[in-house]
Design a protein around this motif. Structure first.
Motif, PDB file in Angstrom:
ATOM      1  N   GLY A   1      -1.590   6.117 -26.834  1.00  0.00           N
ATOM      2  CA  GLY A   1      -1.131   4.964 -25.669  1.00  0.00           C
ATOM      3  C   GLY A   1      -1.390   6.173 -23.763  1.00  0.00           C
ATOM      4  N   LEU A   2      -1.724   7.201 -24.372  1.00  0.00           N
ATOM      5  CA  LEU A   2      -2.215   7.827 -23.127  1.00  0.00           C
ATOM      6  C   LEU A   2      -3.875   8.579 -23.565  1.00  0.00           C
ATOM      7  CD1 LEU A   2       1.105  10.045 -23.457  1.00  0.00           C
ATOM      8  CD2 LEU A   2       0.447   8.126 -21.792  1.00  0.00           C
ATOM      9  N   LYS A   3      -4.012   9.188 -22.436  1.00  0.00           N
ATOM     10  CA  LYS A   3      -5.762   9.697 -22.125  1.00  0.00           C
ATOM     11  C   LYS A   3      -5.204  10.955 -21.794  1.00  0.00           C
ATOM     12  CE  LYS A   3      -7.700   7.610 -18.028  1.00  0.00           C
ATOM     13  NZ  LYS A   3      -5.760   6.492 -17.871  1.00  0.00           N
ATOM     14  N   ALA A   4      -6.288  11.975 -22.024  1.00  0.00           N
ATOM     15  CA  ALA A   4      -6.624  13.338 -21.412  1.00  0.00           C
ATOM     16  C   ALA A   4      -6.398  12.835 -19.816  1.00  0.00           C
ATOM     17  CB  ALA A   4      -7.556  14.150 -21.680  1.00  0.00           C
ATOM     18  N   GLY A   5      -5.363  14.094 -19.338  1.00  0.00           N
ATOM     19  CA  GLY A   5      -5.217  14.022 -17.785  1.00  0.00           C
ATOM     20  C   GLY A   5      -4.410  12.493 -17.229  1.00  0.00           C
ATOM     21  N   ASP A   6      -3.638  12.309 -18.052  1.00  0.00           N
ATOM     22  CA  ASP A   6      -2.742  11.222 -18.056  1.00  0.00           C
ATOM     23  C   ASP A   6      -1.270  12.593 -17.361  1.00  0.00           C
ATOM     24  OD1 ASP A   6      -3.647   8.975 -17.740  1.00  0.00           O
ATOM     25  OD2 ASP A   6      -2.934   8.231 -19.765  1.00  0.00           O
ATOM     26  N   LYS A   7      -0.669  12.479 -16.153  1.00  0.00           N
ATOM     27  CA  LYS A   7       0.722  12.984 -15.478  1.00  0.00           C
ATOM     28  C   LYS A   7       1.861  11.544 -15.968  1.00  0.00           C
ATOM     29  CE  LYS A   7       2.464  15.199 -12.037  1.00  0.00           C
ATOM     30  NZ  LYS A   7       1.707  15.730 -10.378  1.00  0.00           N
ATOM     31  N   ILE A   8       2.212  12.150 -16.613  1.00  0.00           N
ATOM     32  CA  ILE A   8       3.352  11.988 -16.992  1.00  0.00           C
ATOM     33  C   ILE A   8       5.386  12.648 -16.724  1.00  0.00           C
ATOM     34  CG2 ILE A   8       2.545  11.330 -19.540  1.00  0.00           C
ATOM     35  CD1 ILE A   8       4.384  13.614 -21.003  1.00  0.00           C
ATOM     36  N   ILE A   9       6.264  12.265 -16.427  1.00  0.00           N
ATOM     37  CA  ILE A   9       7.536  12.589 -16.335  1.00  0.00           C
ATOM     38  C   ILE A   9       8.351  13.181 -17.533  1.00  0.00           C
ATOM     39  CG2 ILE A   9       9.872  12.565 -15.787  1.00  0.00           C
ATOM     40  CD1 ILE A   9       9.305  10.095 -14.151  1.00  0.00           C
ATOM     41  N   THR A  10       8.052  14.719 -17.820  1.00  0.00           N
ATOM     42  CA  THR A  10       9.027  15.504 -18.907  1.00  0.00           C
ATOM     43  C   THR A  10       9.982  15.773 -19.003  1.00  0.00           C
ATOM     44  OG1 THR A  10       8.045  17.142 -18.019  1.00  0.00           O
ATOM     45  CG2 THR A  10       6.436  16.229 -19.378  1.00  0.00           C
ATOM     46  N   SER A  11      10.849  15.171 -17.895  1.00  0.00           N
ATOM     47  CA  SER A  11      11.885  15.526 -18.162  1.00  0.00           C
ATOM     48  C   SER A  11      13.069  14.172 -18.512  1.00  0.00           C
ATOM     49  CB  SER A  11      12.936  15.947 -16.477  1.00  0.00           C
ATOM     50  OG  SER A  11      12.556  14.938 -15.695  1.00  0.00           O
ATOM     51  N   GLY A  12      14.320  14.966 -18.604  1.00  0.00           N
ATOM     52  CA  GLY A  12      15.283  13.542 -19.501  1.00  0.00           C
ATOM     53  C   GLY A  12      15.159  12.063 -18.592  1.00  0.00           C
ATOM     54  N   TYR A  13      14.683  10.883 -19.572  1.00  0.00           N
ATOM     55  CA  TYR A  13      14.957   9.248 -18.844  1.00  0.00           C
ATOM     56  C   TYR A  13      16.419   9.088 -18.789  1.00  0.00           C
ATOM     57  CZ  TYR A  13      10.359  10.263 -19.912  1.00  0.00           C
ATOM     58  OH  TYR A  13       8.771  10.522 -19.999  1.00  0.00           O
ATOM     59  N   GLN A  14      17.152   9.053 -19.599  1.00  0.00           N
ATOM     60  CA  GLN A  14      18.620   8.258 -20.109  1.00  0.00           C
ATOM     61  C   GLN A  14      18.738   7.967 -18.990  1.00  0.00           C
ATOM     62  OE1 GLN A  14      17.754  11.588 -19.779  1.00  0.00           O
ATOM     63  NE2 GLN A  14      19.611  13.221 -18.658  1.00  0.00           N
ATOM     64  N   ASN A  15      18.971   8.326 -17.602  1.00  0.00           N
ATOM     65  CA  ASN A  15      19.575   7.653 -16.048  1.00  0.00           C
ATOM     66  C   ASN A  15      18.576   6.190 -15.839  1.00  0.00           C
ATOM     67  OD1 ASN A  15      21.572   9.050 -15.988  1.00  0.00           O
ATOM     68  ND2 ASN A  15      20.353  10.733 -14.893  1.00  0.00           N
ATOM     69  N   PHE A  16      17.700   5.851 -16.857  1.00  0.00           N
ATOM     70  CA  PHE A  16      16.534   5.030 -16.040  1.00  0.00           C
ATOM     71  C   PHE A  16      15.493   4.142 -17.491  1.00  0.00           C
ATOM     72  CE2 PHE A  16      14.691   8.938 -15.505  1.00  0.00           C
ATOM     73  CZ  PHE A  16      13.406   9.319 -16.280  1.00  0.00           C
ATOM     74  N   ILE A  17      15.871   4.762 -18.303  1.00  0.00           N
ATOM     75  CA  ILE A  17      14.981   4.446 -19.534  1.00  0.00           C
ATOM     76  C   ILE A  17      15.468   2.810 -19.674  1.00  0.00           C
ATOM     77  CG2 ILE A  17      16.861   4.366 -20.953  1.00  0.00           C
ATOM     78  CD1 ILE A  17      13.341   5.245 -22.360  1.00  0.00           C
ATOM     79  N   SER A  18      15.890   1.412 -18.582  1.00  0.00           N
ATOM     80  CA  SER A  18      15.621   0.760 -19.020  1.00  0.00           C
ATOM     81  C   SER A  18      14.580  -0.214 -17.947  1.00  0.00           C
ATOM     82  CB  SER A  18      17.299   0.255 -18.944  1.00  0.00           C
ATOM     83  OG  SER A  18      17.841   0.437 -17.670  1.00  0.00           O
ATOM     84  N   TYR A  19      13.972   0.590 -17.280  1.00  0.00           N
ATOM     85  CA  TYR A  19      13.642   0.234 -16.205  1.00  0.00           C
ATOM     86  C   TYR A  19      11.985   0.067 -16.801  1.00  0.00           C
ATOM     87  CZ  TYR A  19      17.198   0.197 -12.795  1.00  0.00           C
ATOM     88  OH  TYR A  19      18.000   0.252 -12.503  1.00  0.00           O
ATOM     89  N   ASP A  20      11.243  -0.649 -16.500  1.00  0.00           N
ATOM     90  CA  ASP A  20       9.774  -1.211 -16.378  1.00  0.00           C
ATOM     91  C   ASP A  20       9.115  -0.349 -15.915  1.00  0.00           C
ATOM     92  OD1 ASP A  20      10.509  -2.089 -18.960  1.00  0.00           O
ATOM     93  OD2 ASP A  20       9.640  -4.333 -18.198  1.00  0.00           O
ATOM     94  N   GLU A  21       9.282   0.416 -14.589  1.00  0.00           N
ATOM     95  CA  GLU A  21       8.476   0.995 -14.039  1.00  0.00           C
ATOM     96  C   GLU A  21      10.198   1.198 -12.888  1.00  0.00           C
ATOM     97  OE1 GLU A  21       5.587  -0.281  -9.624  1.00  0.00           O
ATOM     98  OE2 GLU A  21       5.466  -1.059 -11.941  1.00  0.00           O
TER      99      GLU A  21
END
Length: 430
Positions: A404-424
């Protein structure tokens, strides 16, 4: 009469006024929420979610060292239990719990009934047996002298009679002596020869009896000496000494109270060699094939960290303490002696199971749980896209990414509980 400060007196509110105040607070709260929603809507424009405060990390490629923890205790396998050598009573105690002792050091003394009196009796009996032996020797020497004298006398008599016989034979031949006189001499000569034979036979028998009597006397001496030696050894055994260099781990309650009854074989002391310390760890059965003798293991005992080597791996799996799985016992020996390792202390070992080369990794964070461990938000410009991923091993603060990911991808590492239902989602900080 009390004096009232009118400036400090607050007017009393009616129930109606209090009710109106509460309504005003509720209205104010609703307005704040409405303003927040309006602000969020204004920012998103199309009704999406806008995130302004978040943490990020890049997917990196590195070698991931796989480890597994195992718990256990510090053990001192080189131990000796000192027991009571006989039925006795506890006496003087010369050591205390935790003392370091050397081999042969006196630990305590115990009292055995009548042991010293028995030694005195054995000593007296030994003297009597030794005197009896001397008497056997003396009697034999005297009888030997008597026999020798008797045989010598008989032989002399025989020699004289043989001369007389020869003389009388000649005299009889020339008729100067009677035949009967010659026969008397010959009869006496025969008697002497029989006496000589008897004396020599008795001498031989006396020699044989002397050997037997001497052996019996010496056997009795040996028996008395053995009894005396055993008694003296038993007396020496009442002086309880350490059989090894080590530390006193246990002292029996009976030894701590002078005069207590002790039975033969009762445990008195437990002594252990602190330099034999090892870690008895229990690792999950599924990882037993991933470790080997000689592997290095990092072990933590309290605040102490020790490096050790695997010296034994159990061949039989046992049910774990929680009853939910099976574990295998592993002995880890410290590479260096450390006096701070105490018997029974809890030990946590970290085993190296292998290395995953060029693995994609992320730092551990709250996104794992709030993303159900299968989603991450990948940052693309001023937005973040919900992406399905597969995670692998989790080592400390590092998480392996399988797909699902490749080297260099930047992701959000804090909690997703407030927006996990959003695809974007939109990012206001980008």
């Amino acid at each position: 009469m009390a004096i009232v400060d009118q400036a400090s007196v607050k007017p009393v509110k009616s129930k109606k006024q209090k009710s109106q105040g509460r309504i005003a607070l509720i209205v104010l709260a609703v307005l704040v929420v409405a303003i927040g929603i309006a602000y969020q809507t204004l920012l998103s424009g199309d009704g999406g979610y806008v995130l302004s405060d978040y943490d990020t990390a890049f997917v990196t490629q590195q070698d991931l060292v796989l480890t597994e923890q195992a718990s256990g205790t510090v053990q001192l396998p080189n131990q000796i239990i000192v027991t009571s050598p006989d039925d006795a009573y506890s006496g003087a105690l010369y050591v205390t719990l935790g003392d370091t002792v050397s081999k042969g050091q006196l630990l305590a003394e115990i009292d055995v009934d009548d042991l010293e009196e028995d030694i005195e009796d054995y000593e007296a009996e030994l003297i009597v047996a030794q005197v009896d032996r001397e008497q056997v020797i003396l009697e034999y020497e005297n009888s030997l002298e008597d026999s020798a004298f008797e045989i010598k006398t008989i032989k002399r008599d025989i020699a004289d009679l043989e001369e007389d016989e020869a003389t009388y034979i000649k005299l009889v031949q020339i008729n100067n002596a009677r035949e009967s006189e010659l026969e008397d001499i010959q009869d006496e000569l025969e008697t002497k020869r029989e006496e000589l034979e008897t004396a020599e036979r008795e001498l031989k028998q006396n020699k044989a009896m002397y050997v037997i009597n001497l052996k019996e006397a010496e056997a009795l001496i040996n028996q008395k000496q053995l009894s005396l030696t055993r008694a003296r050894n038993e007396l020496e055994d009442t002086r309880i000494k350490s059989p090894m260099d080590g530390d006193i781990l246990e002292i029996s309650d009976e030894m701590s109270v002078s005069g207590s009854t002790l039975d033969s074989g009762d445990e008195l002391f437990t002594i252990a060699d602190p330099t034999s310390a090892l870690f008895d760890l229990s690792i999950s059965e599924e990882y037993a094939d991933d470790i080997a003798l000689g592997d290095s293991v990092s072990v933590t005992v309290g605040s102490l960290k020790v490096i050790g080597t695997i010296t034994s791996i159990g061949r039989v799996a046992e049910t774990s303490d929680d009853g939910l799985g099976a574990t295998v016992s592993v002995d880890v020996t410290p590479n260096e002696y450390n006096s701070s390792l105490l018997l029974g202390s809890t030990a946590i070992g970290v085993f190296t199971l292998g290395v995953k080369e060029n693995a994609l990794t992320l730092p551990r964070g709250s996104y794992l749980t709030t993303g159900a461990q299968k989603y991450v938000y990948v940052i693309e410009g001023n937005r973040a896209v919900k992406t399905t991923v597969t995670f692998g091993e989790i080592e400390g603060n590092t998480v392996q990414v399988l797909t699902g990911l490749k080297a260099g991808d930047k992701i959000i590492t804090s909690g997703y509980q407030n927006f996990i239902s959003y695809d974007e989602i939109k990012l206001s900080g980008e």
